[in-house]
Design a protein around this motif. Structure first.
Motif, PDB file in Angstrom:
ATOM      1  N   GLU A 369       0.808  -1.222   0.000  1.00 41.60           N
ATOM      2  CA  GLU A 369       0.000   0.000   0.000  1.00 41.60           C
ATOM      3  C   GLU A 369       0.844   1.277   0.000  1.00 41.60           C
ATOM      4  OE1 GLU A 369      -3.688  -0.720   2.801  1.00 41.60           O
ATOM      5  OE2 GLU A 369      -2.005  -1.969   3.431  1.00 41.60           O
ATOM      6  N   ARG A 370       2.118   1.144   0.340  1.00 39.15           N
ATOM      7  CA  ARG A 370       3.013   2.303   0.337  1.00 39.15           C
ATOM      8  C   ARG A 370       3.868   2.369  -0.924  1.00 39.15           C
ATOM      9  NH1 ARG A 370       3.351   0.300   5.655  1.00 39.15           N
ATOM     10  NH2 ARG A 370       5.223  -0.887   5.143  1.00 39.15           N
ATOM     11  N   SER A 371       3.671   1.420  -1.832  1.00 38.55           N
ATOM     12  CA  SER A 371       4.549   1.300  -2.997  1.00 38.55           C
ATOM     13  C   SER A 371       4.213   2.330  -4.072  1.00 38.55           C
ATOM     14  CB  SER A 371       4.448  -0.101  -3.595  1.00 38.55           C
ATOM     15  OG  SER A 371       3.178  -0.310  -4.195  1.00 38.55           O
ATOM     16  N   VAL A 372       5.197   2.616  -4.906  1.00 42.56           N
ATOM     17  CA  VAL A 372       5.015   3.526  -6.036  1.00 42.56           C
ATOM     18  C   VAL A 372       3.977   2.970  -7.003  1.00 42.56           C
ATOM     19  CG1 VAL A 372       6.146   4.537  -8.048  1.00 42.56           C
ATOM     20  CG2 VAL A 372       7.335   4.484  -5.843  1.00 42.56           C
ATOM     21  N   LEU A 373       3.977   1.662  -7.225  1.00 45.03           N
ATOM     22  CA  LEU A 373       3.040   1.042  -8.166  1.00 45.03           C
ATOM     23  C   LEU A 373       1.600   1.198  -7.682  1.00 45.03           C
ATOM     24  CD1 LEU A 373       5.031  -2.208  -8.985  1.00 45.03           C
ATOM     25  CD2 LEU A 373       4.642  -0.263 -10.517  1.00 45.03           C
ATOM     26  N   PHE A 374       1.371   0.975  -6.391  1.00 39.99           N
ATOM     27  CA  PHE A 374       0.033   1.131  -5.814  1.00 39.99           C
ATOM     28  C   PHE A 374      -0.459   2.560  -6.032  1.00 39.99           C
ATOM     29  CE2 PHE A 374      -2.714   2.294  -2.236  1.00 39.99           C
ATOM     30  CZ  PHE A 374      -3.609   1.241  -2.177  1.00 39.99           C
ATOM     31  N   ARG A 375       0.374   3.515  -5.738  1.00 44.43           N
ATOM     32  CA  ARG A 375      -0.027   4.911  -5.845  1.00 44.43           C
ATOM     33  C   ARG A 375      -0.123   5.367  -7.297  1.00 44.43           C
ATOM     34  NH1 ARG A 375       3.330   7.122  -0.505  1.00 44.43           N
ATOM     35  NH2 ARG A 375       1.696   6.495   0.977  1.00 44.43           N
TER      36      ARG A 375
END
Length: 459
Positions: A369-375
Motif C-alpha cells: 500500500e506504500r509502494s510507487v506502483l500502488f499509488r
C-alpha cells in the motif's frame, strides 16, 4: 459451502475440514505449497470479520441496486429466487479466490502466470482500460446523490471531481486497518437505510415467500441471468484474496475464518438485494412506475419516496445511495490498486530473476500500500478519468471497456476451476464436487452473459 471430502484424495470438501495427503510439493511457481500450520486461531470467530465487509461494500454498487430495483418493478417478487442464487454463486467464487491465497501462500497472479503468458496480456489491457472508464463512472455515481442532497451546491461534474479526489487522498494516506473501519461504517449506513425503506413499503410476506419458487415469467430470462450474475462484484471478487492477506491472513490457519468472513459478505449482499427487490415490487410494480436506467434510477426512486413517505425518508435514502457509491469507489481505489501493484511487481521480479516468494507477506505487511506502483494506479483511477467527465465517452473506448469487462467473470471462474483442481494447490485444499459444480455453474452463466453483452455492444 457444505460438501463432503472425496475419500482417499484429501480434496477440499467445502466444510473447512480436510483429510488425506498433506499436499507438500516443491515451492516453485505454479506448484502447490503446503501452508498448513499447527498454530493460529482454533475456530472462526465474528471478531475476525473484515475483508468480507469490504468486499460487500465494494461489490454492491449503485448500478447493482438499480438492476435489482428494475427487476422488482418489472416482475414483482417472482425473481427473488434468482437474486438469492446469485449470492450463493458469488460465495463460491470469492471463497475459491480466498482459498487460493491461503492454501498456496501466493497471490492470484502467480496462479494466473502459471497458466500461460496469455493471462498477463489479457489482464494488462483489461486493468488499464477498465480503470480509465470505471474511474469516471464511480465518480459520477458518487456525485449524483450529493447533487440531489445539496441542490444549491456545486454541479454534478464538480461533485464528481471532489469525490474522486477525496477517495484518492483517503486511500493514499491510510492503510488497510483504517480503510476497513471506514468501509464498515459505510456498509452499516446503507444496510440500515435500505432495510428501513424496505420495511416502510410494507412487504407482502406471502408473495415474497412465493418468489422463492423458481419460475421464469415471459421476457424475464435476461433479467434472471443479470440478477444471478450481476450483483455482488466483478474484479472486486478477485481482490478479495488481497484484502484477506492485507488483514494479516496469510496461510491455511485462517481458512475457517476466511470462509465465515466470506459468507457474512454475501449474506449481507443478499439482504441488500432482497430489500431492493421488495422496494421495486411494492413501490413500482404495483403502481406501474418506470425508472430511468443507470444510476439516475435511484434519484427517481428518491423522488417517489419523498412523495410517498416524506422528505426525511427520501433524504435518508439518498445518504444510503451515497454510502453505496462512495464505498464502491474507495473499495476499487484500494483493492484494484493492490492487484495492479502485485501484477506489475511480479513481472518486474520475474524479468530480473529475483523471485516472487514473498508477495503475500508484502501485502500483509502493508508495504504494498506504500509502494510507487500502488499509488501510480491510484493516480490512473483518478486523474485521467476526470477528463472523461467533461467529454462524451468515445464510443470505441466504451466498446473495448464493455467487452473486456464481460470477459472478466468467465475468466475468473474458469481459471479458478483450473487452478484449484491441479497440483498447483495442496491436495487437501483442492476443489471437492460441490465447489466444482458451483464454479462450473458460475462459469457457464458468465459465458452466456458475456456473449450477450458482447453482442449488444457490437451489434
Amino acid at each position: 459451502m457444505a460438501g463432503t471430502t472425496d475419500s482417499g484424495t484429501g480434496e477440499y470438501s467445502g466444510t473447512g475440514e480436510y483429510s488425506g495427503s498433506d499436499g507438500t510439493a516443491p515451492a516453485r511457481p505454479g506448484t502447490a505449497r503446503s501452508t498448513t500450520s499447527t498454530s493460529g486461531p482454533r475456530r472462526s470467530s465474528w471478531r475476525y470479520i473484515g475483508p468480507g465487509i469490504v468486499v460487500a461494500a465494494t461489490g454492491v454498487g449503485a448500478g447493482d441496486l438499480v438492476a435489482t430495483l428494475i427487476a422488482g418493478s418489472q416482475f414483482g417478487y417472482t425473481l427473488l429466487w434468482a437474486a438469492i442464487i446469485g449470492c450463493v454463486v458469488k460465495i463460491s467464487l470469492a471463497e475459491a479466490a480466498g482459498r487460493w491465497h491461503l492454501a498456496t501462500g501466493t497471490t492470484l497472479f502467480e496462479g494466473w502466470r502459471s497458466l500461460g503468458h496469455w493471462t498477463t496480456v489479457y489482464f494488462a489491457v483489461y486493468v488499464v482500460v477498465w480503470g480509465f472508464v470505471y474511474g469516471a463512472t464511480a465518480m459520477s455515481s458518487s456525485a449524483l446523490p450529493l447533487v440531489a442532497l445539496f441542490p444549491e451546491g456545486p454541479g454534478l461534474k464538480t461533485w464528481a471531481v471532489i469525490t474522486g479526489l477525496v477517495g484518492l487522498v483517503f486511500v493514499w494516506f491510510n492503510r488497510y486497518a483504517v480503510f476497513e473501519k471506514v468501509m464498515t461504517v459505510l456498509i452499516g449506513m446503507k444496510f440500515l437505510i435500505v432495510m428501513y425503506v424496505a420495511i416502510r413499503v410494507a412487504p407482502r410476506l406471502g408473495d415474497a415467500f412465493a418468489g422463492l419458487v423458481p419460475v421464469l415469467p415471459d421476457g424475464s430470462l435476461l433479467y434472471t441471468l443479470g440478477l444471478i450474475g450481476g450483483v455482488g462484484g466483478t474484479i472486486t471478487m478477485a481482490a478479495y484474496g488481497y484484502w484477506v492477506n492485507a488483514k494479516g491472513w496469510t496461510d491455511s490457519r485462517w481458512m475457517r475464518v476466511m470462509r465465515l468472513d466470506n459468507r457474512v459478505a454475501y449474506v449481507t449482499t443478499g439482504f441488500f438485494v432482497v430489500a431492493m427487490l421488495i422496494i421495486g415490487a411494492e413501490l413500482l410494480h404495483s403502481s406501474q412506475i418506470a425508472l430511468t436506467s443507470g444510476d439516475r434510477g435511484l434519484i427517481d426512486l428518491g423522488t417517489i419516496l419523498e412523495d410517498r413517505f416524506g422528505v426525511v425518508t427520501a433524504k435518508l435514502f439518498l445518504v444510503g445511495f451515497f454510502a453505496t457509491s462512495f464505498g464502491a469507489l474507495i473499495g476499487v481505489w484500494h483493492g484494484v490498486s493492490l492487484m495492479f501493484a502485485d501484477f506489475v511487481d511480479r513481472i518486474v521480479r520475474e524479468r530480473r530473476g529475483t523471485g516472487t516468494e514473498d508477495m503475500v507477506e508484502t501485502v500483509a505487511s502493508g508495504e504494498r500500500e506504500r509502494s510507487v506502483l500502488f499509488r501510480a494506479y491510484l493516480l490512473w483511477l483518478t486523474f485521467p478519468p476526470i477528463g472523461l467527465l467533461f467529454l462524451d465517452q468515445p464510443f470505441g473506448l466504451v466498446v473495448v471497456y464493455g467487452v473486456l469487462g464481460a470477459f472478466f467473470m468467465p475468466f475468473l471462474a474458469l481459471t479458478l476451476i483450473w487452478l484449484l483442481n491441479s497440483s498447483r494447490t495442496p491436495a487437501q485444499w483442492r476443489n471437492g464436487v460441490l465447489s466444482n459444480v458451483m464454479l462450473a455453474v458460475a462459469g457457464l452463466l458468465f459465458v452466456v452473459l458475456c456473449a450477450k453483452q458482447v453482442k449488444d455492444l457490437i451489434w
